[in-house]
Design a protein around this motif. Structure first.
Motif, PDB file in Angstrom:
ATOM      1  N   GLY A   1       0.792  -1.155   0.047  1.00 50.73           N
ATOM      2  CA  GLY A   1       0.023  -0.085  -0.023  1.00 50.73           C
ATOM      3  C   GLY A   1       0.767   1.119   0.287  1.00 50.73           C
ATOM      4  N   PRO A   2       0.035   2.601  -0.455  1.00 57.58           N
ATOM      5  CA  PRO A   2       1.205   3.564  -0.380  1.00 57.58           C
ATOM      6  C   PRO A   2       1.404   4.121   0.655  1.00 57.58           C
ATOM      7  CG  PRO A   2      -1.330   3.746  -1.027  1.00 57.58           C
ATOM      8  CD  PRO A   2      -1.249   2.700  -0.993  1.00 57.58           C
ATOM      9  N   GLU A   3       0.582   3.974   1.691  1.00 60.17           N
ATOM     10  CA  GLU A   3       1.080   4.608   3.233  1.00 60.17           C
ATOM     11  C   GLU A   3       2.526   4.024   3.590  1.00 60.17           C
ATOM     12  OE1 GLU A   3      -2.007   3.447   2.343  1.00 60.17           O
ATOM     13  OE2 GLU A   3      -3.454   5.029   2.485  1.00 60.17           O
ATOM     14  N   LEU A   4       2.680   2.598   3.687  1.00 69.48           N
ATOM     15  CA  LEU A   4       3.772   2.016   3.892  1.00 69.48           C
ATOM     16  C   LEU A   4       5.096   2.467   3.006  1.00 69.48           C
ATOM     17  CD1 LEU A   4       2.559  -1.290   4.881  1.00 69.48           C
ATOM     18  CD2 LEU A   4       3.683   0.170   6.456  1.00 69.48           C
TER      19      LEU A   4
ATOM     20  N   SER B   1      -5.111   0.969   3.152  1.00 72.54           N
ATOM     21  CA  SER B   1      -4.820  -0.184   2.664  1.00 72.54           C
ATOM     22  C   SER B   1      -5.177  -1.422   3.363  1.00 72.54           C
ATOM     23  CB  SER B   1      -3.114  -0.413   1.987  1.00 72.54           C
ATOM     24  OG  SER B   1      -2.449  -0.411   3.337  1.00 72.54           O
ATOM     25  N   GLU B   2      -5.334  -1.120   4.602  1.00 69.53           N
ATOM     26  CA  GLU B   2      -6.215  -2.535   5.782  1.00 69.53           C
ATOM     27  C   GLU B   2      -7.330  -2.718   5.291  1.00 69.53           C
ATOM     28  OE1 GLU B   2      -4.091  -2.468   9.684  1.00 69.53           O
ATOM     29  OE2 GLU B   2      -3.983  -0.314   9.296  1.00 69.53           O
ATOM     30  N   ILE B   3      -8.029  -1.655   4.780  1.00 67.44           N
ATOM     31  CA  ILE B   3      -9.777  -1.710   4.650  1.00 67.44           C
ATOM     32  C   ILE B   3     -10.187  -3.036   3.892  1.00 67.44           C
ATOM     33  CG2 ILE B   3     -11.642  -0.458   4.016  1.00 67.44           C
ATOM     34  CD1 ILE B   3     -10.596   1.984   4.618  1.00 67.44           C
TER      35      ILE B   3
ATOM     36  N   LYS C   1      -5.549  13.006   0.899  1.00 69.60           N
ATOM     37  CA  LYS C   1      -5.363  11.754  -0.107  1.00 69.60           C
ATOM     38  C   LYS C   1      -5.573  10.396   0.806  1.00 69.60           C
ATOM     39  CE  LYS C   1      -2.516   9.156  -3.449  1.00 69.60           C
ATOM     40  NZ  LYS C   1      -2.944   7.959  -2.857  1.00 69.60           N
ATOM     41  N   GLY C   2      -4.854  10.386   1.899  1.00 69.56           N
ATOM     42  CA  GLY C   2      -5.094   9.154   2.781  1.00 69.56           C
ATOM     43  C   GLY C   2      -6.548   8.928   3.162  1.00 69.56           C
ATOM     44  N   TYR C   3      -7.295   9.989   3.572  1.00 69.53           N
ATOM     45  CA  TYR C   3      -8.461   9.897   4.152  1.00 69.53           C
ATOM     46  C   TYR C   3      -9.637   9.725   2.940  1.00 69.53           C
ATOM     47  CZ  TYR C   3      -6.505  12.482   7.977  1.00 69.53           C
ATOM     48  OH  TYR C   3      -5.699  12.986   9.143  1.00 69.53           O
TER      49      TYR C   3
ATOM     50  N   ARG D   1     -13.015   5.666  -0.268  1.00 70.16           N
ATOM     51  CA  ARG D   1     -13.269   5.009  -1.501  1.00 70.16           C
ATOM     52  C   ARG D   1     -13.440   3.418  -1.153  1.00 70.16           C
ATOM     53  NH1 ARG D   1     -10.633   9.219  -4.226  1.00 70.16           N
ATOM     54  NH2 ARG D   1      -8.571   8.560  -3.624  1.00 70.16           N
ATOM     55  N   HIS D   2     -12.409   2.936  -0.379  1.00 70.07           N
ATOM     56  CA  HIS D   2     -12.387   1.503  -0.074  1.00 70.07           C
ATOM     57  C   HIS D   2     -13.531   1.160   0.749  1.00 70.07           C
ATOM     58  CE1 HIS D   2      -8.377   0.323  -1.256  1.00 70.07           C
ATOM     59  NE2 HIS D   2      -7.759   1.124  -0.460  1.00 70.07           N
TER      60      HIS D   2
END
Length: 586
Positions: free
Chosen positions: A68-71, A281-283, A317-319, A324-325
């Motif tokens: 995922g992009p956050e990591l 990305s965990e969703i 962007k993260g929120y 969206r997920h």
């Protein structure tokens, strides 16, 4: 048999032989070069720098695709250092003026920086030492001095034991071979810990002497749920853990069947099961486990994974990704829940303030209210994201009514600013608060008049009620979520919420522990938020019980004088309800 306890950073149980990675003892010798060779050494350095930067970019892309992009933002710190002219200038200066090899200049400058970070009072800086060592190893590798820790030599299933691992090494571990991870150093928010959790590898950090106590070939048990490492377990202990592992595997297989089954008690009472997450990305995984939404989006890693305070656009962007997920399911975003001890170097917050007890100091909502520009940026990002889906805002560690009202005033200021700028947001966004402090739990009725919802954070509530640091091994056994005093506070909070007509959830670790399900249902809780893998197990329990049965359990548990009596009682009740699942290891 040797048993030791560290910091649990990634849940699960791993049983395998140990592979102990020897510490990198490679030391680059100081070697002088002739004046005519200086330009060649500088060119070698520039080439190694360019190749390293390209490698970090590639690793960031791979991490984004797999985790995922956050990591992937973890490697922004590496990229930033590779572009830091002040740091690079020190290397170039050393080559030019001291006339040393590029290898030695890189080694000396980055070793000096790592030493400075390791001695810093701020844990954030200390936890970045492995990032510096990672870069040092990478650049030296490009200078034809590969410093390999032996990861490539691993051929079969094992538990990796090391003094520490760099983020790059952790991100590229072969999970088909590495079944568990144990390190002497590290903390809950170190990049290595974050990546191990994302990879799903049971991991314990901060054991201090694991590399001393363990030899390659030893049989190890890594209990990533409890933070326990067992070296050469005896037969009964090994059998008990294997049986627990088998039960965990069985529950994993049943997840598919439980995912789409309604979370409802035996007598038809619907229960809402939500997920606690750190990354958008965990969703998808949380939804696969049956989550009906997100009850706690921890925003701290947006700050910790970056080299500087995240921008409003970066947070937005993260929120938005999370919204969206979730595709219309609810998202509860908790505002920053860190202390100045974690953010001093990151965001320019409290750089000169040394706190002897950060847990009772400037953290969470207190930190936000003392740093309004940072707080407003986060609130703006949350509100702007609310235009795209259902979002709720939650304030952490509220301890007094005036503190809550001040936070709401700041939120109203941000709302007015967005109105003036013509920026869209959801005007009906709900505002809630965490119940983590005994003073608030006692005054719950008063606070219920001020917010749209409560979320009980039992991790801190237990810690503050019992005056116990659960990470302190000497007093950790005193930490108990089923202490009678804690149960009294839970009962009071749930009752106050019910009387006022606002929803209340519980998002601490207690929510995901099966033995507490009947107790919490009996106290009146109807909304649980937990780590995603715990959802199927909790759903299995609640579908097997009735509310009246749970009320009887809660009533009897409330009459006990000690936490041990309560715990034994609720475990016995659970084993009666589901004997085929809970008649084994506690």
């Amino acid at each position: 048999m040797i048993t030791s306890r560290g910091i649990a950073v990634s849940p699960g149980i791993a049983i395998a032989e140990a592979v102990v990675l020897e510490p990198d003892a490679s030391r680059v010798r100081k070697r002088l070069v002739a004046p005519a060779e200086v330009d060649r050494e500088l060119q070698r350095f520039e080439s190694a720098l360019s190749a390293s930067a390209e490698e970090v970019r590639a690793l960031s892309v791979t991490t984004a695709e797999t985790l995922g992009p956050e990591l992937a933002k973890i490697f922004a710190f590496h990229a930033g250092m590779l572009a830091d002219e002040h740091l690079l200038g020190q290397v170039r200066h050393s080559v030019r003026n001291d006339r040393v090899t590029a290898d030695y200049a890189v080694y000396a400058v980055l070793s000096r920086l790592a030493s400075t970070f390791s001695g810093h009072r701020d844990p954030y800086f200390r936890e970045r030492v492995t990032d510096i060592q990672d870069l040092q190893r990478r650049i030296l590798g490009k200078l034809h001095r590969p410093l390999d820790l032996g990861l490539a030599a691993i051929t079969g299933p094992c538990i990796l034991v090391a003094r520490d691992l760099t983020p790059s090494q952790t991100a590229t571990l072969d999970t088909a071979k590495v079944k568990g991870l144990v390190t002497d150093y590290g903390g809950r928010t170190s990049h290595t810990a974050i990546l191990a959790h994302a990879l799903g590898i049971p991991a314990i950090v901060g054991l201090e002497h694991a590399t001393r106590d363990v030899n390659t070939g030893d049989t190890l048990v890594v209990d990533g749920k409890r933070g326990v490492l067992i070296v050469d377990p005896d037969a009964p202990e090994l059998l008990a853990y294997r049986e627990e592992n088998d039960r965990d595997a069985d529950r994993e297989q049943k997840r598919g069947k439980l995912r789409d089954v309604q979370a409802v008690t035996r007598d038809g009472t619907p229960i809402e099961l939500l997920a606690n997450i750190e990354f958008a990305s965990e969703i998808p995984g949380a939804l696969d486990n049956g989550a009906e939404g997100v009850g706690l989006f921890r925003t701290e890693f947006l700050y910790l994974a970056a080299a500087e305070e995240p921008t409003e656009e970066g947070q937005l962007k993260g929120y938005r990704d999370a919204i969206r997920h979730l595709a219309g399911r609810p998202l509860t975003i908790r505002t920053l829940d860190l202390g100045a001890d974690k953010l001093s170097g990151l965001a320019g917050v409290g750089e000169d303030d040394h706190e002897r007890n950060p847990f009772l100091g400037c953290r969470s909502i207190r930190l936000s209210l003392q740093n309004l520009p940072m707080f407003k940026r986060q609130l703006r990002a949350i509100l702007r994201a609310s235009a795209e889906g259902p979002v709720r805002i939650m304030f952490p560690l509220i301890s007094g009514v005036m503190e809550l009202r001040q936070a709401k005033m700041v939120l109203n200021d941000v709302i007015e600013d967005l109105d003036d700028e013509g920026i869209a947001f959801d005007r009906s966004v709900e505002v809630g608060m965490m119940i983590e402090v005994p003073s608030v739990a006692i005054q719950a009725r008063c606070f219920a008049e001020e917010v749209d919802f409560f979320s009980i954070g039992t991790n801190d509530l237990v810690q503050y009620t019992l005056a116990v640091d659960r990470c302190n091994e000497r007093v950790a056994p005193l930490y108990s979520a089923c202490h009678p005093a804690v149960l009294m506070l839970l009962k009071e909070v749930i009752r106050a919420a019910d009387r006022t007509g606002i929803p209340v959830s519980l998002c601490g670790e207690m929510a995901g522990q099966p033995e507490y399900v009947m107790l919490l249902l009996g106290l009146g809780l109807r909304r649980f938020s937990m780590t995603p893998p715990a959802i199927p197990e909790v759903k299995q329990v609640l579908r097997a019980v009735s509310i009246e049965q749970c009320r009887r359990v809660a009533g009897k548990a409330s009459r006990f004088d000690s936490d041990r009596e309560v715990l034994n009682f609720v475990r016995d009740e659970l084993s009666r309800v589901l004997p085929e699942v809970y008649s084994g290891r506690a």
